[in-house]
Design a protein around this motif. Structure first.
Motif, mmCIF file in Angstrom:
data_model
loop_
_atom_site.group_PDB
_atom_site.id
_atom_site.type_symbol
_atom_site.label_atom_id
_atom_site.label_comp_id
_atom_site.label_asym_id
_atom_site.label_seq_id
_atom_site.Cartn_x
_atom_site.Cartn_y
_atom_site.Cartn_z
ATOM 1 N N PHE A 34 0.046 7.935 1.437
ATOM 2 C CA PHE A 34 1.240 7.244 2.067
ATOM 3 C C PHE A 34 1.196 7.241 3.532
ATOM 4 O O PHE A 34 1.550 6.210 4.242
ATOM 5 C CB PHE A 34 2.544 7.777 1.602
ATOM 6 N N HIS A 35 0.850 8.616 4.201
ATOM 7 C CA HIS A 35 0.906 8.587 5.455
ATOM 8 C C HIS A 35 -0.174 7.703 6.043
ATOM 9 O O HIS A 35 0.034 7.119 7.230
ATOM 10 C CB HIS A 35 0.844 10.027 6.053
ATOM 11 N N GLU A 36 -1.428 7.548 5.428
ATOM 12 C CA GLU A 36 -2.363 6.724 6.102
ATOM 13 C C GLU A 36 -2.264 5.315 6.009
ATOM 14 O O GLU A 36 -2.270 4.468 6.819
ATOM 15 C CB GLU A 36 -3.638 7.208 5.147
ATOM 16 N N ALA A 37 -1.262 4.940 4.898
ATOM 17 C CA ALA A 37 -0.648 3.795 5.097
ATOM 18 C C ALA A 37 0.165 3.259 6.049
ATOM 19 O O ALA A 37 0.045 2.262 6.569
ATOM 20 C CB ALA A 37 0.112 3.251 3.622
ATOM 21 N N VAL A 38 0.917 4.036 6.549
ATOM 22 C CA VAL A 38 1.973 4.052 7.825
ATOM 23 C C VAL A 38 1.001 3.881 9.007
ATOM 24 O O VAL A 38 1.384 3.078 9.761
ATOM 25 C CB VAL A 38 2.843 5.341 7.848
ATOM 26 N N ARG A 52 0.923 -1.285 0.138
ATOM 27 C CA ARG A 52 0.083 0.023 -0.150
ATOM 28 C C ARG A 52 0.846 1.139 -0.046
ATOM 29 O O ARG A 52 0.612 2.398 -0.682
ATOM 30 C CB ARG A 52 -0.696 -0.017 1.214
ATOM 31 N N MET A 53 1.917 1.015 0.772
ATOM 32 C CA MET A 53 2.819 2.285 0.664
ATOM 33 C C MET A 53 3.510 2.374 -0.609
ATOM 34 O O MET A 53 3.739 3.596 -1.273
ATOM 35 C CB MET A 53 4.040 2.136 1.930
ATOM 36 N N GLU A 54 3.992 1.189 -1.153
ATOM 37 C CA GLU A 54 4.619 1.416 -2.417
ATOM 38 C C GLU A 54 3.679 2.068 -3.512
ATOM 39 O O GLU A 54 4.010 2.893 -4.433
ATOM 40 C CB GLU A 54 4.932 -0.016 -3.036
ATOM 41 N N ASP A 55 2.296 1.701 -3.420
ATOM 42 C CA ASP A 55 1.390 2.135 -4.455
ATOM 43 C C ASP A 55 1.111 3.578 -4.244
ATOM 44 O O ASP A 55 1.131 4.297 -5.233
ATOM 45 C CB ASP A 55 0.064 1.216 -4.220
ATOM 46 N N ALA A 56 1.140 4.067 -3.176
ATOM 47 C CA ALA A 56 1.011 5.543 -2.590
ATOM 48 C C ALA A 56 2.392 6.286 -3.430
ATOM 49 O O ALA A 56 1.850 7.303 -3.896
ATOM 50 C CB ALA A 56 0.828 5.807 -1.404
ATOM 51 N N ASN A 57 3.290 5.803 -3.201
ATOM 52 C CA ASN A 57 4.530 6.414 -3.499
ATOM 53 C C ASN A 57 4.601 6.472 -5.245
ATOM 54 O O ASN A 57 5.080 7.491 -5.800
ATOM 55 C CB ASN A 57 5.833 5.749 -3.172
ATOM 56 N N ALA A 72 -3.870 15.423 -7.396
ATOM 57 C CA ALA A 72 -3.166 14.047 -7.176
ATOM 58 C C ALA A 72 -2.150 13.974 -6.391
ATOM 59 O O ALA A 72 -1.983 13.053 -5.553
ATOM 60 C CB ALA A 72 -2.980 13.517 -8.581
ATOM 61 N N VAL A 73 -1.341 14.878 -6.472
ATOM 62 C CA VAL A 73 0.047 14.782 -5.814
ATOM 63 C C VAL A 73 -0.425 14.918 -4.129
ATOM 64 O O VAL A 73 -0.083 14.110 -3.210
ATOM 65 C CB VAL A 73 0.851 15.995 -5.927
ATOM 66 N N LEU A 111 8.892 12.937 -2.217
ATOM 67 C CA LEU A 111 9.056 11.491 -2.889
ATOM 68 C C LEU A 111 10.427 10.941 -2.053
ATOM 69 O O LEU A 111 10.480 9.934 -1.968
ATOM 70 C CB LEU A 111 9.458 11.846 -4.450
ATOM 71 N N GLU A 112 11.534 11.848 -2.101
ATOM 72 C CA GLU A 112 12.524 11.250 -1.410
ATOM 73 C C GLU A 112 12.382 10.745 0.016
ATOM 74 O O GLU A 112 12.974 9.775 0.196
ATOM 75 C CB GLU A 112 13.669 12.653 -1.467
#
Length: 240
Positions: A151-155, A124-129, A143-144, A193-194
């Motif tokens: 990503f944060h929600e996935a964490v 899920r984190m990979e997909d968000a990234n 979308a950004v 992104l980084e």
């Protein structure tokens, strides 16, 4: 029931006037009689509305003086606080308070995620990234922002603590507005992104300390981005 409904309506009207600054913090409300005339209800109905405001610590009654409006920092009702914060969302103070909350919650969430993340959580984190990268390349700011928050929600979900999303959930609208504002700068998108990649790698190690430090570095970068791109820019515009 009718009077209860009227009292709720009066409560909402007085609260809205407090939030809008008609009745500012640090000052006294008009008398019950004046409020009753202004809202076209009985003094008893106004009194019930004031009791609710008092219960939420929005106001306090000072014997012999009147009803005093408390600063929003003293309020105890989440919805009232959110309404006040949303009305003042352009204020630097609100953005900084949100960053403080993020620092407190998200570092701990990353630490827990390192201990509990499943393969599904990591995916899920990979997909968000990946979505963030695609949105960045397409120049799609909405979308950004959505991918950034995803990503944060996935964490949070990976932390395996159901209370963490509940804590920040009600702040979603404010967080979106703030993140969209900072993400309007391409350099900020690159930083996200980084750091997201570094946080994900750190969570994969299974080491809570490593993950916490990676998230702390991300939040620190967010502070720096806010100061550089938003706060200083606002100050410059005020001086022009």
């Amino acid at each position: 029931m009718a009077r209860a409904s009227l009292a709720e309506s009066v409560f909402e009207e007085i609260l809205e006037r407090i939030i809008s600054g008609t009745y500012p913090p640090g000052e006294f409300l008009p008398s019950e009689g004046e409020l009753a005339a202004a809202t076209e209800v009985s003094r008893l109905t106004v009194r019930e509305a004031l009791k609710k405001l008092q219960a939420q610590n929005v106001v306090q009654v000072r014997r012999g003086l009147g009803t005093y409006v408390n600063p929003s920092a003293q309020w105890t009702d989440l919805q009232a606080i959110l309404r006040s914060a949303t009305a003042a969302s352009a204020s630097p103070d609100v953005s900084l308070r949100l960053l403080e909350i993020r620092r407190m919650v998200e570092i701990g969430a990353a630490e827990l995620a390192a201990l509990h993340a499943t393969d599904e959580d990591l995916a899920r984190m990979e997909d968000a990234n990946a979505a963030l990268q695609a949105a960045h390349q397409a120049g799609d700011l909405d979308a950004v922002t959505t991918a950034d928050l995803a990503f944060h929600e996935a964490v949070f979900r990976a932390s395996a603590n159901p209370f963490i999303p509940v804590i920040l959930g009600p702040l979603g609208k404010l967080l979106y507005s703030m993140r969209r504002e900072t993400s309007s700068f391409l350099e900020v998108q690159k930083h996200a992104l980084e750091h997201h990649a570094l946080v994900l790698d750190a969570i994969r190690t299974g080491d809570a300390e490593v993950a916490g430090k990676a998230m702390q570095a991300h939040i620190n970068q967010t502070y720096d981005d806010y100061e550089h791109f938003i706060h200083h820019n606002d100050q410059h515009q005020e001086q022009r």
